[in-house]
Design an enzyme around this catalytic site. Structure first.
Site, PDB file in Angstrom:
ATOM      1  N   HIS A 121      39.346  43.907  41.853  1.00 20.31           N
ATOM      2  CA  HIS A 121      39.411  42.519  42.334  1.00 20.31           C
ATOM      3  C   HIS A 121      41.156  42.745  41.998  1.00 20.31           C
ATOM      4  O   HIS A 121      41.401  42.673  41.861  1.00 20.31           O
ATOM      5  CB  HIS A 121      39.078  41.951  41.425  1.00 20.31           C
ATOM      6  CG  HIS A 121      37.436  41.681  41.533  1.00 20.31           C
ATOM      7  ND1 HIS A 121      36.914  41.013  42.075  1.00 20.31           N
ATOM      8  CD2 HIS A 121      36.741  41.691  40.361  1.00 20.31           C
ATOM      9  CE1 HIS A 121      35.858  40.764  41.830  1.00 20.31           C
ATOM     10  NE2 HIS A 121      35.424  41.506  40.755  1.00 20.31           N
ATOM     11  N   ASN A 172      30.886  49.656  34.983  1.00 21.38           N
ATOM     12  CA  ASN A 172      31.379  48.323  35.905  1.00 21.38           C
ATOM     13  C   ASN A 172      32.668  48.146  34.907  1.00 21.38           C
ATOM     14  O   ASN A 172      32.226  47.592  34.458  1.00 21.38           O
ATOM     15  CB  ASN A 172      30.947  48.080  36.191  1.00 21.38           C
ATOM     16  CG  ASN A 172      30.872  47.397  38.033  1.00 21.38           C
ATOM     17  OD1 ASN A 172      32.044  48.160  38.846  1.00 21.38           O
ATOM     18  ND2 ASN A 172      30.915  46.283  37.937  1.00 21.38           N
ATOM     19  N   GLU A 232      33.282  45.446  43.790  1.00 24.54           N
ATOM     20  CA  GLU A 232      33.858  44.167  43.729  1.00 24.54           C
ATOM     21  C   GLU A 232      35.274  43.773  44.994  1.00 24.54           C
ATOM     22  O   GLU A 232      35.476  42.715  44.217  1.00 24.54           O
ATOM     23  CB  GLU A 232      33.448  43.576  42.440  1.00 24.54           C
ATOM     24  CG  GLU A 232      31.757  44.167  41.623  1.00 24.54           C
ATOM     25  CD  GLU A 232      32.013  42.945  40.322  1.00 24.54           C
ATOM     26  OE1 GLU A 232      33.316  42.043  40.193  1.00 24.54           O
ATOM     27  OE2 GLU A 232      31.696  43.260  39.628  1.00 24.54           O
ATOM     28  N   ASP A 261      38.105  42.749  46.451  1.00 18.93           N
ATOM     29  CA  ASP A 261      38.654  41.711  47.509  1.00 18.93           C
ATOM     30  C   ASP A 261      40.387  41.509  47.446  1.00 18.93           C
ATOM     31  O   ASP A 261      40.535  41.931  46.197  1.00 18.93           O
ATOM     32  CB  ASP A 261      38.058  40.481  46.949  1.00 18.93           C
ATOM     33  CG  ASP A 261      37.285  39.844  45.216  1.00 18.93           C
ATOM     34  OD1 ASP A 261      38.638  40.896  44.713  1.00 18.93           O
ATOM     35  OD2 ASP A 261      37.404  38.949  44.762  1.00 18.93           O
ATOM     36  N   GLU A 299      32.507  46.232  31.915  1.00 18.81           N
ATOM     37  CA  GLU A 299      33.214  45.276  31.520  1.00 18.81           C
ATOM     38  C   GLU A 299      32.796  45.522  29.937  1.00 18.81           C
ATOM     39  O   GLU A 299      34.139  44.382  29.425  1.00 18.81           O
ATOM     40  CB  GLU A 299      33.193  43.699  32.258  1.00 18.81           C
ATOM     41  CG  GLU A 299      34.103  43.318  33.228  1.00 18.81           C
ATOM     42  CD  GLU A 299      34.308  41.641  33.523  1.00 18.81           C
ATOM     43  OE1 GLU A 299      33.743  41.508  32.903  1.00 18.81           O
ATOM     44  OE2 GLU A 299      34.437  41.838  34.796  1.00 18.81           O
TER      45      GLU A 299
HETATM   46  C1  XIL Z   1      31.421  36.445  39.609  1.00 21.67           C
HETATM   47  C2  XIL Z   1      30.563  35.496  40.786  1.00 21.67           C
HETATM   48  O1  XIL Z   1      30.918  36.010  41.415  1.00 21.67           O
HETATM   49  C3  XIL Z   1      30.582  34.009  40.664  1.00 21.67           C
HETATM   50  O2  XIL Z   1      30.355  32.777  41.336  1.00 21.67           O
HETATM   51  C4  XIL Z   1      30.763  33.438  38.286  1.00 21.67           C
HETATM   52  O3  XIL Z   1      30.976  32.078  38.174  1.00 21.67           O
HETATM   53  C5  XIL Z   1      31.325  33.911  37.787  1.00 21.67           C
HETATM   54  O4  XIL Z   1      31.295  35.616  37.973  1.00 21.67           O
HETATM   55  N1  XIL Z   1      33.380  40.661  37.827  1.00 21.67           N
HETATM   56  C6  XIL Z   1      31.773  40.528  38.112  1.00 21.67           C
HETATM   57  C7  XIL Z   1      31.521  39.773  38.629  1.00 21.67           C
HETATM   58  O5  XIL Z   1      30.878  41.607  37.799  1.00 21.67           O
HETATM   59  O6  XIL Z   1      29.677  39.405  37.593  1.00 21.67           O
HETATM   60  C8  XIL Z   1      32.003  38.996  38.904  1.00 21.67           C
HETATM   61  O7  XIL Z   1      31.225  37.576  39.077  1.00 21.67           O
HETATM   62  C9  XIL Z   1      33.629  38.414  38.907  1.00 21.67           C
HETATM   63  C10 XIL Z   1      34.097  39.449  37.350  1.00 21.67           C
END
Ligand code: XIL
Length: 463
Positions: free
Chosen positions: A249, A213, A277, A279, A172
């Protein structure tokens, strides 16, 4: 946090309730009835990892180490070919106090992956978030901060050298408009922290694939343009960069139309692309219509990856709604993963299977055949077990029940089924006379097995 249940499928609900009841008895010889929470259409599919492998892709999930037992462990171990520690490898997790390390959860996940023939995606080495407070509250010169970062990367990457296939080295780094994010790293070290982090990671494990990422970089836009330009310039400078991670996400119904095109343009720079990641969150409550849309969204993302040869694979950010960060962070949203809170596969599961070339279904099946496993009796080094296959609203003309014995159990004899065991994998097919299970009917088969130490009850998959 409690989130509303997303679907109301009975077999799955019964499974959890029965499982809790069985756990409460704590007795090995107690009848422990575990229902495979698998509607027939799901059970008949090959595991997602096999479907993905046939397409040359990796399918991963984020996991929580403490949950890698029972049904959670079974699904994580059988359906996925890669694991990403959801939190366990973050700086704040591994070095909560300066110089004091806690690798336990990360080690556990790496060991689980090795035992299940899975890759590990290391996540993450340089980030603005989840850093230890001693680091963020400290006062450092740029030189000190640079040394701290170098030591952190070297320590962590070296520890898992040869065991982590890919690292999200930098996480990020960009703002939405494509400028660099103001954080501890950029503010003190300037943009060169990215090249340095990659270089240090390469030195610590020359074989790991090194990624940058980010989120909201799935489609073409200002932020993904910035990432594209960065990767291009890193490549031109000879900085070690092997891949780009698109977090994904996503919000229901909002898969970017340019996803595949965007994956392709990164691939054309000569790097791999992974969806890291995934979802798809929806406003709760989940409805059948929303779950159908979600299935389409999952399918679109997997299909885009399948369509580009340099797309290495897709990782979901938790495979069950009971292990998703969404309800904690996006108020009113949830149901974002492919399995519901009781481990029943949602339409998204079938959609993923379909995108990977399997015969999945995007609508929940109306009936199901399930398998339940029980230890009927046990003695010092052996036990008798029984599996019952029952159908309701569905029927079978042949069946195969498979499970994994994780604690060294070995089948010695079986009746009413032909059982084979290879390593930990047990497979029992119907005999010539009991392949048919009518709607509303059931068949059983039995076996003797040896055991020592512990005898955990496996989850049985029907195929
Ligand atoms: C999230 C985890 O899933 C949670 O359990 C934690 O509280 C916060 O982080 N982007 C990312 C991940 O790169 O590391 C994050 O994971 C979600 C957003």
């Amino acid at each position: 946090m409690t989130s509303p249940r997303t679907t109301g499928r009975t077999p799955a609900t019964r499974s959890l309730a029965t499982r809790l009841a069985a756990l409460a008895t704590g007795a090995l010889t107690a009848v422990a009835l575990f229902t495979a929470a698998a509607p027939a259409a799901h059970a008949a599919d090959a595991p997602l990892r096999d479907l993905a492998a046939a397409k040359g892709k990796v399918i991963g999930t984020a996991v929580t180490g403490s949950r890698l037992t029972g049904t959670y462990g079974d699904i994580a171990g059988t359906q996925f070919s890669s694991l990403t520690p959801g939190n366990a490898m973050k700086w704040g997790s591994v070095e909560p106090t300066q110089g004091t390390f806690n690798w336990s959860e990360a080690d556990q996940i790496v060991a689980f992956a090795r035992a299940h023939g899975q890759q590990v995606r290391g996540h993450t080495l340089v980030w603005h978030s989840q850093n230890p407070s001693w680091l963020t509250n400290g006062t450092w010169t740029a030189a000190q901060l640079s040394t701290l970062l170098q030591n952190h990367i070297t320590t962590e990457v070296s520890r898992y050298r040869g065991q982590v296939a890919s690292w999200d080295v930098v996480n990020e780094p960009f703002n939405e408009d494509g400028t660099y994010r103001s954080d501890l790293w950029y503010d003190n070290l300037g943009p060169s922290y990215i090249a340095q982090a990659l270089t240090w990671a390469r030195a610590a494990d020359p074989d790991a694939k090194l990624y940058i990422n980010d989120y909201n970089v799935e489609g073409v836009g200002a932020k993904s343009d910035a990432l594209y330009n960065l990767v291009k310039s890193l490549k031109a400078q000879g900085v070690p960069i092997d891949g780009v991670g698109l977090q994904a996400h996503l919000i229901l119904g909002q898969v970017p139309a340019t996803l595949q095109q965007n994956i392709q343009r990164f691939a054309d720079l000569g790097v791999d692309v992974s969806v890291t990641e995934l979802d798809v969150r929806m406003q709760l409550p989940a409805t059948a219509a929303k779950l159908t849309q979600q299935a389409a969204d999952y399918k679109a993302v997997f299909a885009a990856c399948v369509a580009v040869s340099r797309c290495a694979g897709v990782t979901v950010w938790g495979f069950t709604d009971s292990d998703s960060w969404i309800p904690d962070v996006f108020s009113g949203y949830g149901a974002a993963t492919p399995y519901d809170e009781n481990y029943a596969p949602k339409p998204a599961y079938g959609a993923i299977a379909e995108a990977l070339g399997g015969g999945g279904t995007t609508t929940p099946p109306t009936g199901a055949c399930t398998a339940s496993y029980e230890v009927v009796s046990a003695w010092n080094n052996g036990f008798t077990g029984q599996v019952r296959i029952s159908c309701s609203g569905a029927a079978l003309s042949s069946w195969k029940a498979t499970w994994t014995y994780g604690a060294g159990q070995r089948i010695t004899q079986a009746w009413n089924a032909a059982c084979t065991q290879s390593g930990t994998a047990v497979s029992c097919a119907n005999a010539g006379y009991n392949g048919t299970v009518p709607d509303g009917g059931s068949v059983t088969f039995g076996f003797n097995a040896s055991w020592s130490g512990s005898n955990p009850v496996p989850v049985v998959t029907l195929g």
